[in-house]
Design a protein around this motif. Structure first.
Motif, short mmCIF file in Angstrom:
data_model
loop_
_atom_site.label_atom_id
_atom_site.label_comp_id
_atom_site.label_asym_id
_atom_site.label_seq_id
_atom_site.Cartn_x
_atom_site.Cartn_y
_atom_site.Cartn_z
N ALA A 139 0.84 -1.21 0.00
CA ALA A 139 0.00 0.00 0.00
C ALA A 139 0.87 1.25 0.00
N SER A 140 1.95 1.24 0.77
CA SER A 140 2.83 2.40 0.83
C SER A 140 3.52 2.63 -0.50
N SER A 141 4.01 1.57 -1.09
CA SER A 141 4.71 1.69 -2.37
C SER A 141 3.80 2.27 -3.44
N MET A 142 2.58 1.76 -3.51
CA MET A 142 1.66 2.26 -4.54
C MET A 142 1.35 3.74 -4.32
N ALA A 143 1.13 4.13 -3.07
CA ALA A 143 0.80 5.52 -2.79
C ALA A 143 1.99 6.45 -3.02
N ILE A 144 3.18 6.02 -2.61
CA ILE A 144 4.39 6.83 -2.80
C ILE A 144 4.67 7.02 -4.28
N HIS A 145 4.61 5.92 -5.04
CA HIS A 145 4.91 6.03 -6.46
C HIS A 145 3.81 6.77 -7.22
N ALA A 146 2.58 6.73 -6.72
CA ALA A 146 1.53 7.53 -7.35
C ALA A 146 1.80 9.02 -7.15
N ALA A 147 2.32 9.37 -5.97
CA ALA A 147 2.62 10.77 -5.68
C ALA A 147 3.91 11.24 -6.35
N VAL A 148 4.92 10.35 -6.34
CA VAL A 148 6.24 10.68 -6.88
C VAL A 148 6.74 9.47 -7.65
N PRO A 149 6.49 9.41 -8.94
CA PRO A 149 6.83 8.20 -9.70
C PRO A 149 8.29 7.77 -9.61
N ASP A 150 9.21 8.72 -9.46
CA ASP A 150 10.62 8.34 -9.42
C ASP A 150 11.16 8.23 -8.00
N ALA A 151 10.27 8.16 -7.01
CA ALA A 151 10.72 7.94 -5.63
C ALA A 151 11.30 6.53 -5.50
N CYS A 152 12.10 6.34 -4.48
CA CYS A 152 12.69 5.03 -4.19
C CYS A 152 12.08 4.48 -2.92
N VAL A 153 11.49 3.31 -3.01
CA VAL A 153 10.91 2.63 -1.85
C VAL A 153 11.88 1.55 -1.40
N VAL A 154 12.23 1.60 -0.12
CA VAL A 154 13.24 0.73 0.44
C VAL A 154 12.58 -0.25 1.41
N LEU A 155 12.88 -1.51 1.25
CA LEU A 155 12.39 -2.54 2.18
C LEU A 155 12.83 -2.18 3.59
N GLY A 156 11.97 -2.43 4.58
CA GLY A 156 12.36 -2.19 5.96
C GLY A 156 13.61 -2.98 6.31
N GLY A 157 14.57 -2.34 6.96
CA GLY A 157 15.85 -2.98 7.27
C GLY A 157 15.65 -4.24 8.11
N LEU A 158 16.11 -5.36 7.61
CA LEU A 158 15.92 -6.64 8.29
C LEU A 158 17.03 -6.84 9.31
N MET A 159 16.66 -7.11 10.56
CA MET A 159 17.65 -7.22 11.63
C MET A 159 18.23 -8.62 11.74
N ASP A 160 17.50 -9.62 11.28
CA ASP A 160 17.97 -11.01 11.39
C ASP A 160 18.85 -11.32 10.19
N VAL A 161 20.16 -11.47 10.43
CA VAL A 161 21.08 -11.65 9.31
C VAL A 161 20.82 -12.95 8.56
#
Length: 322
Positions: A139-161
């Motif tokens: 949902a966040s990715s779709m809304a962010i890219h709808a507002a700013v098509p060239d924005a970069c969406v980053v996966l939440g930093g995974l703590m478990d290596v």
């Protein structure tokens, strides 16, 4: 660990130190609960606008970590969770996503990189399941890219290596199509230099197996300066050991396939984190914090300058996700 409610002077000190270091990017928190404190009231853009002012002033790219579910949309499973409702998943992922999109629209042209929830695989940070995270991410990715098509969406930093199974559950969530809703993968690595490269390489292989071939960022890494918390042989002599760790581990991760590596800038919390910063600072940050660079700060600066000569930092890197 830079927050919306920090004093402006504290924010300025961290931006100023990052710029002097030669860093290309600073990572900071943008709490949805702080921007949208009530369901019907106007947004509070004051903290976000301070970030934008400082990003322009110091010519730093910003990775905004979107997190903290507003209380009125939190779906908490227990009374204990309700006491920390900002960690709960939203009852309506689309509403969370719309607010993420509103932030992207507000910051467009200054802040265009957005991480979706810090360490979502850690129970301390996000009480939701992998499936709930997948829906928030989509949902966040779709809304962010709808507002700013060239924005970069980053996966939440995974703590478990080694947390491949958790990500696999996210990607398998029916109807979310999570694989196509982040531009940059993201892990956290705190490990001996000899292991850090293997962790990054292992994640690169796993991401390729599941069909993701974009960049991988390490958005948290660091090593304590306090010898009481230094556990790696050869790196147990305090601040000097921390500096050697930075000079060794960061290049190893870059060589193993990380496109970006973010070092902990300031001291915070307790235990090993209380001296992990390349800057010695008070915690909490004050309006005019005393900031003392450690030897690791100068080790990082030397490394950045060496990478710049190779054309690998700051001005040579395109604006698009990478």
């Amino acid at each position: 660990m830079l927050y919306l409610d920090h004093p402006f002077g504290a924010k300025a000190a961290m931006f100023r130190a990052a710029a002097a270091l030669g860093a290309s990017t600073i990572r900071l928190d943008v709490a949805l609960s702080g921007v949208f404190p009530t369901p019907a009231g106007p947004p509070d853009w004051s903290g976000v606008d301070q970030y934008m002012l400082l990003a322009r002033r110091y010519h730093l790219r910003v990775l905004a970590d979107l997190l903290a579910t507003p209380w009125y949309m939190a779906d908490c499973a227990t009374p204990a969770q309700e006491a920390l409702s900002y960690r709960c998943p939203p009852s309506d992922p689309a509403a969370w996503g719309r607010d993420a999109g509103r932030i992207a629209a507000h910051t467009h042209g200054v802040i265009d990189d957005f991480e979706i929830i810090n360490e979502p695989d850690g129970g301390w940070s996000f009480y939701g399941t992998p499936q709930q995270y997948a829906r928030v991410l989509a949902a966040s990715s779709m809304a962010i890219h709808a507002a700013v098509p060239d924005a970069c969406v980053v996966l939440g930093g995974l703590m478990d290596v080694g947390g491949h199974a958790w990500l696999d559950e996210v990607l398998a969530t029916a109807g979310a199509d999570a694989l196509h809703h982040f531009d940059i993968a993201n892990i956290h690595v705190r490990a001996p230099p000899g292991q850090a490269a293997g962790i990054v390489a292992g994640w690169r292989r796993h991401l390729a197996r599941v069909g993701f071939h974009g960049p991988l960022w390490v958005t948290e890494t660091g090593y304590p300066a306090d010898p009481r918390w230094q556990t790696t042989p050869g790196y147990r002599d305090g601040a000097a050991g921390q500096a050697r760790w930075v000079a060794t581990a960061v290049p190893a991760m870059l060589d193993a396939g990380a496109s970006m590596v973010f070092l902990t800038e300031r001291d915070a919390l307790a235990g090993s984190y209380a001296s992990e910063g390349i800057l010695q600072t008070p915690d909490p940050l004050t309006a005019d914090p005393r900031v003392t660079p450690r030897p690791s700060y100068f080790a990082a600066r030397t490394l950045i300058r060496r990478l710049a000569r190779r054309g690998a930092t700051r001005g040579s890197r395109p604006r698009r996700c990478g």
